[in-house]
Write a protein that holds these residues in place. Structure first.
Motif, PDB file in Angstrom:
ATOM      1  N   ASN A 113      93.607 -12.810   6.875  1.00  0.00           N
ATOM      2  CA  ASN A 113      93.889 -11.615   6.083  1.00  0.00           C
ATOM      3  C   ASN A 113      94.689 -11.949   4.831  1.00  0.00           C
ATOM      4  O   ASN A 113      95.550 -12.836   4.831  1.00  0.00           O
ATOM      5  CB  ASN A 113      94.677 -10.609   6.930  1.00  0.00           C
ATOM      6  CG  ASN A 113      93.916 -10.191   8.164  1.00  0.00           C
ATOM      7  OD1 ASN A 113      92.733  -9.849   8.092  1.00  0.00           O
ATOM      8  ND2 ASN A 113      94.578 -10.230   9.308  1.00  0.00           N
ATOM      9  N   ASN A 114      94.377 -11.185   3.765  1.00  0.00           N
ATOM     10  CA  ASN A 114      95.069 -11.319   2.475  1.00  0.00           C
ATOM     11  C   ASN A 114      95.101 -12.768   1.996  1.00  0.00           C
ATOM     12  O   ASN A 114      96.154 -13.336   1.732  1.00  0.00           O
ATOM     13  CB  ASN A 114      96.494 -10.753   2.563  1.00  0.00           C
ATOM     14  CG  ASN A 114      96.501  -9.254   2.721  1.00  0.00           C
ATOM     15  OD1 ASN A 114      95.587  -8.554   2.271  1.00  0.00           O
ATOM     16  ND2 ASN A 114      97.529  -8.731   3.375  1.00  0.00           N
ATOM     17  N   ILE A 115      93.921 -13.348   1.860  1.00  0.00           N
ATOM     18  CA  ILE A 115      93.807 -14.731   1.425  1.00  0.00           C
ATOM     19  C   ILE A 115      93.540 -14.790  -0.073  1.00  0.00           C
ATOM     20  O   ILE A 115      92.710 -14.033  -0.599  1.00  0.00           O
ATOM     21  CB  ILE A 115      92.715 -15.477   2.224  1.00  0.00           C
ATOM     22  CG1 ILE A 115      92.644 -16.946   1.805  1.00  0.00           C
ATOM     23  CG2 ILE A 115      91.352 -14.806   2.103  1.00  0.00           C
ATOM     24  CD1 ILE A 115      91.768 -17.801   2.708  1.00  0.00           C
ATOM     25  N   THR A 116      94.260 -15.666  -0.757  1.00  0.00           N
ATOM     26  CA  THR A 116      94.117 -15.858  -2.197  1.00  0.00           C
ATOM     27  C   THR A 116      93.928 -17.342  -2.469  1.00  0.00           C
ATOM     28  O   THR A 116      94.662 -18.182  -1.929  1.00  0.00           O
ATOM     29  CB  THR A 116      95.354 -15.352  -2.949  1.00  0.00           C
ATOM     30  OG1 THR A 116      95.471 -13.928  -2.764  1.00  0.00           O
ATOM     31  CG2 THR A 116      95.256 -15.644  -4.438  1.00  0.00           C
ATOM     32  N   THR A 117      92.945 -17.682  -3.291  1.00  0.00           N
ATOM     33  CA  THR A 117      92.676 -19.073  -3.617  1.00  0.00           C
ATOM     34  C   THR A 117      92.726 -19.294  -5.120  1.00  0.00           C
ATOM     35  O   THR A 117      92.458 -18.389  -5.905  1.00  0.00           O
ATOM     36  CB  THR A 117      91.301 -19.515  -3.088  1.00  0.00           C
ATOM     37  OG1 THR A 117      90.273 -18.783  -3.772  1.00  0.00           O
ATOM     38  CG2 THR A 117      91.186 -19.273  -1.593  1.00  0.00           C
ATOM     39  N   LYS A 118      93.051 -20.527  -5.511  1.00  0.00           N
ATOM     40  CA  LYS A 118      93.011 -20.930  -6.914  1.00  0.00           C
ATOM     41  C   LYS A 118      92.324 -22.290  -6.998  1.00  0.00           C
ATOM     42  O   LYS A 118      92.440 -23.114  -6.100  1.00  0.00           O
ATOM     43  CB  LYS A 118      94.426 -21.025  -7.488  1.00  0.00           C
ATOM     44  CG  LYS A 118      95.155 -19.686  -7.561  1.00  0.00           C
ATOM     45  CD  LYS A 118      96.549 -19.845  -8.136  1.00  0.00           C
ATOM     46  CE  LYS A 118      97.278 -18.504  -8.179  1.00  0.00           C
ATOM     47  NZ  LYS A 118      98.669 -18.645  -8.702  1.00  0.00           N
ATOM     48  N   GLY A 119      91.589 -22.467  -8.093  1.00  0.00           N
ATOM     49  CA  GLY A 119      90.921 -23.738  -8.323  1.00  0.00           C
ATOM     50  C   GLY A 119      89.514 -23.812  -7.779  1.00  0.00           C
ATOM     51  O   GLY A 119      88.861 -24.850  -7.898  1.00  0.00           O
ATOM     52  N   LEU A 120      89.020 -22.720  -7.192  1.00  0.00           N
ATOM     53  CA  LEU A 120      87.664 -22.691  -6.654  1.00  0.00           C
ATOM     54  C   LEU A 120      86.741 -21.911  -7.588  1.00  0.00           C
ATOM     55  O   LEU A 120      87.169 -21.011  -8.311  1.00  0.00           O
ATOM     56  CB  LEU A 120      87.641 -22.050  -5.271  1.00  0.00           C
ATOM     57  CG  LEU A 120      88.437 -22.758  -4.174  1.00  0.00           C
ATOM     58  CD1 LEU A 120      88.303 -22.003  -2.857  1.00  0.00           C
ATOM     59  CD2 LEU A 120      87.988 -24.203  -4.007  1.00  0.00           C
ATOM     60  N   ASN A 121      85.466 -22.228  -7.539  1.00  0.00           N
ATOM     61  CA  ASN A 121      84.512 -21.558  -8.418  1.00  0.00           C
ATOM     62  C   ASN A 121      84.388 -20.071  -8.096  1.00  0.00           C
ATOM     63  O   ASN A 121      84.238 -19.253  -8.994  1.00  0.00           O
ATOM     64  CB  ASN A 121      83.142 -22.227  -8.318  1.00  0.00           C
ATOM     65  CG  ASN A 121      82.221 -21.792  -9.436  1.00  0.00           C
ATOM     66  OD1 ASN A 121      82.443 -22.126 -10.601  1.00  0.00           O
ATOM     67  ND2 ASN A 121      81.189 -21.044  -9.094  1.00  0.00           N
TER      68      ASN A 121
END
Length: 215
Positions: free
Chosen positions: A158-166
């Motif tokens: 839950n409430n997952i945030t990613t950076k650096g992915l397309n």
């Protein structure tokens, strides 16, 4: 002190071996012992071989009998029992080869076993396609640009945030019954993953891939 363990279990045999000098303990289950022998692995490097030895054939295996640890508990897999032995010996990090391939119920069982130990040790699997492991809820990884990245909820996050992915996520939710985060790829050298609750199994492709970058 070398605090990592190299463990071979009975899935697909690895195509190559890591540098054995990086490990403080090297072990295998009895099923993996057979493919190690066929591949010419230096068996004298094994610290222990564990299992129920239902496939023991004698002959040259008897040379290593002093390293056999008999584990007869049928309520646990050989992988599970090997981890318990490793924990008893004071190690907290395992690199596992042979966790995938073969019968897929074994693969799912291996992931489930690793999930059960994720809070007390680091378990990282390797195969010919990727490395994969459970990650904490604030995670960064460098050196992965153009490599496949899959985020698999186990069973939800839950409430997952990613950076650096397309294809980034911002306060999203993943679940094996609705939406999963597989077959993404890194467009930056460093990626980050943060989530509020649940568990994530991260797959990182071994090789760089050529994807069209989509913004």
């Amino acid at each position: 002190m070398k605090d990592k363990v190299l463990l071979f279990i009975n899935g697909d045999a690895p195509k190559s071996f890591p540098d054995l000098e990086n490990y403080g303990l090297i072990a295998c289950t009895d099923g993996a012992f057979h493919y190690l022998k066929k591949l010419g692995f230096p068996l004298d490097k094994l610290d222990f071989i564990s299992g129920d030895f239902d496939s023991h054939s004698g002959s040259d295996e008897d040379m290593y009998e002093d390293r056999f640890i008999l584990t007869l508990d049928q309520d646990k897999t050989d992988f599970h029992k090997a981890i318990e032995i490793i924990l008893e010996r004071g190690f907290g990090e395992i690199n596992v080869f042979g966790g995938s391939g073969g019968e897929q119920d074994h693969f799912l069982g291996n992931l489930t076993v690793a999930y059960g130990f994720k809070d007390c040790m680091k378990i990282k699997f390797y195969d010919e396609f990727s490395e994969y492991y459970f990650i904490p809820n604030d995670f960064k990884l460098k050196g992965v640009k153009n490599r496949m990245i899959s985020l698999y909820p186990f069973p939800s996050v839950n409430n997952i945030t990613t950076k650096g992915l397309n294809w980034p996520l911002t306060n999203g939710n993943l679940s094996i019954t609705s939406r999963i985060g597989t077959r993404n790829f890194a467009i930056e050298n460093e990626i980050s993953v943060e989530y509020e609750s649940g568990d994530v199994l991260l797959f990182v492709g071994i090789n760089e891939i050529e994807y069209p970058t989509i913004y």
